[in-house]
Design a protein around this motif. Structure first.
Motif, PDB file in Angstrom:
ATOM      1  N   LEU A 120       0.303   7.442  -7.002  1.00 50.57           N
ATOM      2  CA  LEU A 120      -0.679   8.465  -6.647  1.00 50.57           C
ATOM      3  C   LEU A 120      -0.071   9.722  -6.029  1.00 50.57           C
ATOM      4  O   LEU A 120      -0.786  10.586  -5.561  1.00 50.57           O
ATOM      5  CB  LEU A 120      -1.717   7.871  -5.673  1.00 50.57           C
TER       6      LEU A 120
ATOM      7  N   ALA B 152      -3.392   9.694   0.613  1.00 48.23           N
ATOM      8  CA  ALA B 152      -3.490   8.342   0.059  1.00 48.23           C
ATOM      9  C   ALA B 152      -2.467   7.396   0.689  1.00 48.23           C
ATOM     10  O   ALA B 152      -2.625   6.174   0.628  1.00 48.23           O
ATOM     11  CB  ALA B 152      -3.299   8.377  -1.455  1.00 48.23           C
ATOM     12  N   LEU B 153      -1.422   7.952   1.307  1.00 53.13           N
ATOM     13  CA  LEU B 153      -0.414   7.120   1.969  1.00 53.13           C
ATOM     14  C   LEU B 153      -0.897   6.556   3.301  1.00 53.13           C
ATOM     15  O   LEU B 153      -0.307   5.607   3.824  1.00 53.13           O
ATOM     16  CB  LEU B 153       0.859   7.933   2.218  1.00 53.13           C
TER      17      LEU B 153
ATOM     18  N   GLY C 128       0.811  -1.213   0.000  1.00 51.62           N
ATOM     19  CA  GLY C 128       0.000   0.000   0.000  1.00 51.62           C
ATOM     20  C   GLY C 128       0.844   1.262   0.000  1.00 51.62           C
ATOM     21  O   GLY C 128       0.571   2.205  -0.745  1.00 51.62           O
ATOM     22  N   THR C 129       1.892   1.269   0.808  1.00 53.01           N
ATOM     23  CA  THR C 129       2.739   2.457   0.886  1.00 53.01           C
ATOM     24  C   THR C 129       3.537   2.667  -0.400  1.00 53.01           C
ATOM     25  O   THR C 129       3.543   3.756  -0.976  1.00 53.01           O
ATOM     26  CB  THR C 129       3.698   2.354   2.078  1.00 53.01           C
TER      27      THR C 129
ATOM     28  N   SER D  17       6.571  11.063  -9.076  1.00 50.32           N
ATOM     29  CA  SER D  17       6.432  10.355  -7.797  1.00 50.32           C
ATOM     30  C   SER D  17       7.602  10.638  -6.865  1.00 50.32           C
ATOM     31  O   SER D  17       7.687  10.033  -5.791  1.00 50.32           O
ATOM     32  CB  SER D  17       6.331   8.849  -8.041  1.00 50.32           C
TER      33      SER D  17
ATOM     34  N   VAL E   2       1.208   3.456  -3.533  1.00 46.07           N
ATOM     35  CA  VAL E   2       0.692   4.824  -3.564  1.00 46.07           C
ATOM     36  C   VAL E   2       1.808   5.811  -3.902  1.00 46.07           C
ATOM     37  O   VAL E   2       1.618   6.726  -4.704  1.00 46.07           O
ATOM     38  CB  VAL E   2       0.046   5.179  -2.204  1.00 46.07           C
TER      39      VAL E   2
END
Length: 340
Positions: free
Chosen positions: A150, A155-156, A142-143, A213, A146
């Motif tokens: 993203l 979102a993090l 997830g980390t 990013s 994102v």
């Protein structure tokens, strides 16, 4: 950090939380006052804002989110010792945080409390029953996912929350003072990586940052460097003095986070930072708020067990009036890190 019956406070993490509150304040000021990030042409950042973006922005928010996830699981474990329905207690705690966040949103759009409450309810409560390896995998994916796709921000939160839960499930905070060499090893790896990505972020044109990013990647590595670096500093003589300032601020993190918004709005009536690039004035305001909150936090915790909002939050969590008077058993007159 949390002090439920049967659990000892981890004072180093209180200091880290206080440090994160100080760092978040700088970004909050320019967001609340709507300061201009760029020079007149709009194609490049103001020089001081550029430095602050590389040194501060995105570095302290992940740290704060990580500590929230860690506190979540530690509180859940401790609540299980005090209640037959610990998840109900924790759900009530998250609802109370969400209500406070909803009110806070009126004065600071984009604040963190409401998203924390929502993510905690939707993701952390169910995830707390999962195997620790699955929690860790979810946090890493997830980390990293994102950050790479993203561009970070709120979102993090889910991924970093899960990393905080995993840190407890794998026992990383147990005997934290005995893990100096492990912390030093992580710091030695994180520091050059954070430096390289910070330079990369610095050299990326402002208009390209919107689609790059690099900011969340540099921010995460910077957060890891600050976290491990501070934990090492806290083991020195200077660190014991620094802890005297940061620990009370960390124990009153909720009160300090919300009250900072009020102080910023009051100061803005006189400073008129909105629409300007007066970042030197921003730093002066941030320093003034930190000094004030450090003094008030230290003084308040000399008399009372919890901060004002922390006490209200605790009363709603346990659905009873919790005693407020009297300093906490561990005291605040001397916060040397020999105590756990």
């Amino acid at each position: 950090m949390y002090d439920v019956a049967g659990r000892e406070r981890i004072h180093e993490l209180d200091a880290v939380r206080g440090f994160a509150v100080c760092g978040i304040l700088v970004v909050d000021i320019w967001q609340i006052t709507d300061m201009t990030p760029t020079v007149a042409s709009g194609e490049a950042m103001d020089p001081l804002r550029h430095w602050l973006s590389v040194l501060v922005e995105g570095r302290f928010f992940p740290m704060f989110a990580f500590l929230f996830g860690l506190s979540f699981t530690l509180f859940l474990d401790s609540a299980a010792e005090c209640s037959a329905r610990p998840r109900l207690v924790l759900a009530r705690r998250l609802i109370a945080l969400g209500v406070l966040g909803l009110i806070h949103q009126l004065f600071q759009p984009g604040e963190a409390l409401l998203p924390y409450a929502v993510v905690g309810s939707v993701i952390l409560l169910p995830a707390s029953a999962l195997p620790r390896w699955l929690i860790l995998a979810g946090g890493l994916v997830g980390t990293a996912g994102v950050a790479l796709t993203l561009s970070g921000g709120l979102a993090l939160v889910p991924g970093v929350f899960l990393l905080g839960v995993a840190a407890d499930r794998f026992g990383l905070v147990d005997d934290l003072r005995g893990r100096t060499w492990q912390i030093a090893a992580v710091f030695a790896l994180a520091l050059p990586a954070a430096a390289v990505t910070a330079v990369w972020q610095w050299r990326t044109p402002y208009l390209e940052l919107w689609t790059s990013s690099i900011e969340p990647i540099a921010g995460l590595l910077g957060a890891l460097t600050y976290l491990t670096g501070l934990l090492l500093v806290l083991r020195t003589g200077f660190g014991e003095v620094l802890a005297e300032i940061l620990e009370p601020m960390g124990r009153m993190a909720l009160t300090n986070y919300v009250s900072a918004t009020a102080l910023i709005l009051l100061a803005e009536r006189h400073l008129h930072l909105g629409g300007t690039t007066r970042y030197a004035a921003l730093l002066g305001l941030a320093a003034g708020i930190v000094l004030l909150q450090a003094f008030v936090s230290y003084l308040w915790l000399s008399w009372f067990r919890y901060g004002p909002l922390e006490w209200v939050w605790r009363c709603v969590t346990w659905w009873r009036i919790v005693p407020l008077g009297g300093a906490a058993p561990e005291g605040v007159a001397s916060m040397g890190l020999s105590r756990r």
